[in-house]
Design an enzyme around this catalytic site. Structure first.
Site, mmCIF file in Angstrom:
data_model
loop_
_atom_site.group_PDB
_atom_site.id
_atom_site.type_symbol
_atom_site.label_atom_id
_atom_site.label_comp_id
_atom_site.label_asym_id
_atom_site.label_seq_id
_atom_site.Cartn_x
_atom_site.Cartn_y
_atom_site.Cartn_z
ATOM 1 C CD GLU A 54 99.032 -52.079 90.441
ATOM 2 O OE1 GLU A 54 98.160 -52.956 90.359
ATOM 3 O OE2 GLU A 54 100.068 -52.199 91.114
ATOM 4 N N GLY B 266 103.470 -21.506 84.124
ATOM 5 C CA GLY B 266 103.737 -20.932 82.816
ATOM 6 C C GLY B 266 105.026 -21.474 82.219
ATOM 7 C CB ALA C 51 106.671 -61.373 86.068
#
Length: 386
Positions: A364, A340, A123
């Site tokens: 990152e 496509g 974190a």
């Protein structure tokens, strides 16, 4: 510790079989349900993927960087959500504990991380600190009894909702700025004051969850400190360098899949009485994609070798992250062009992989941050010569 070449070859082949027999067939289900089926997670656990870079003494495979990227090339031939699910255990989360942890912390966590019993998260990112990783508002202070009290919030954290142990980067020295005065603290699931928010709804990579974390007077014991107090940013950057190499390898793996998808379609799809693979402008897109793919692969392997030799590979890791993530974006775009209108439909694999690939240029460290990092290394090296 390098594996015996034959053992590595067999392991890579085992990963390739898992990808083709189990992961690719599950891709559409994972995207629709936004979760990886338990039986697939069990297959990845059985193969040892949760601990492939962790030491054998903790139950891991102890792959070095060159071995790791070869495995990631194969693993990321499937949709990147599968890599994302095991990524933190091998990268930021697990490796930070390996490099910064005490013997007790390593013995306590790493065997269960390597087996996949525990999931980790790292974190760092906050609502106000993304590219500027040092602009941390999450704070932690010591109480009189030595315990740490954490307050703040984190955003876009991979594995936030599932993680059993979270590496939280917080400012622990009042008045400090930049990378100084920052520490890493381990917070376990269920700790009072920790809220693990539900997963984000994302553009792509369904099954690999990100989310918010909230800390309100979240108390962790004195031995939750990972590494040296106030020196956590150095540990963070060390893990991120290796993580950038890993993302470069993941980009290479996904590009290989996209090239094969567009080549298959170009050979099957007929226009004006012949396969579109015979049209030179389609061939140009295929050729450009393969050339860039091989260049990125060579760069990743070269950088991994520098890492294994113990050389400073920080700039090279930034080059890998920048070039390979931009490369796979271009390849994904060409794949849609070759397909496509069929490639624009949601039941098309390349449509899904196109969305999956887009985040590689952001997490990152964005492409622009990599450019700044590379330039700083170049200027610093040139200045040292004068």
């Amino acid at each position: 510790m390098a594996l015996d070449p034959q053992d590595l070859k067999q392991f890579v082949a085992s990963v390739a079989r898992l990808v083709r027999d189990r992961l690719i067939p599950a891709e559409a289900r994972v995207a629709a349900e936004d979760r990886i089926p338990e039986e697939v997670i069990a297959d990845m656990r059985k193969l040892g993927l949760f601990g492939m870079t962790l030491p054998q003494k903790y139950g891991g495979l102890e792959l070095n960087a060159c071995e790791e990227v070869q495995v990631v090339f194969e693993l990321c031939y499937a949709a990147p959500a599968f890599r994302g699910y095991i990524g933190a255990n091998n990268s930021l989360g697990g490796r930070a504990i390996l490099w910064g942890g005490t013997d007790r912390q390593r013995d306590h966590y790493l065997p269960r991380i390597a087996s996949g019993e525990l999931l980790t998260a790292f974190a760092l990112t906050e609502p106000s600190s993304g590219s500027d990783a040092t602009a941390l508002n999450t704070r932690a202070h010591r109480r009189a009894d030595g315990c740490w009290v954490i307050n703040g919030g984190k955003r876009f954290i991979t594995g936030a909702s599932e993680a059993d142990v979270i590496n939280v980067v917080a400012r622990t020295e009042p008045g400090s700025t930049g990378g100084s005065g920052v520490s890493v603290l381990l917070v376990e699931r269920g700790t009072p004051g920790l809220v693990q928010a539900p997963p984000d709804r994302k553009m792509g990579q369904q099954g690999a969850h990100t989310g918010d974390l909230h800390f309100e007077d979240c108390v962790v014991p004195p031995d939750a400190l990972l590494g040296e107090e106030g020196k956590g940013f150095k540990l963070t950057m060390r893990t991120i360098d290796r993580g950038r190499l890993h993302i470069g390898a993941a980009s290479v793996g996904l590009a290989g899949r996209l090239i094969d998808e567009m080549l298959r379609y170009a050979l099957e799809r007929r226009q004006f009485g012949q396969p579109i693979a015979q049209f030179q402008l389609v061939q140009a897109m295929l050729a450009d994609s393969r050339a860039e793919h091989l260049a990125a692969r060579a760069l990743v392997l070269q950088t991994a070798a520098r890492c294994d030799r113990g050389e400073d590979f920080s700039m090279d890791a930034a080059c890998c992250k920048m070039y390979a993530s931009e490369m796979v974006g271009r390849v994904a775009d060409r794949a849609i062009q070759v397909f496509g209108g069929a490639g624009y439909m949601q039941d098309s694999a390349v449509e899904r992989l196109y969305r999956d690939a887009r985040i590689f240029r952001i997490y990152e460290g964005t492409t622009q941050i990599q450019q700044i990092t590379i330039a700083k290394h170049l200027v610093r090296a040139a200045s040292a010569l004068h």
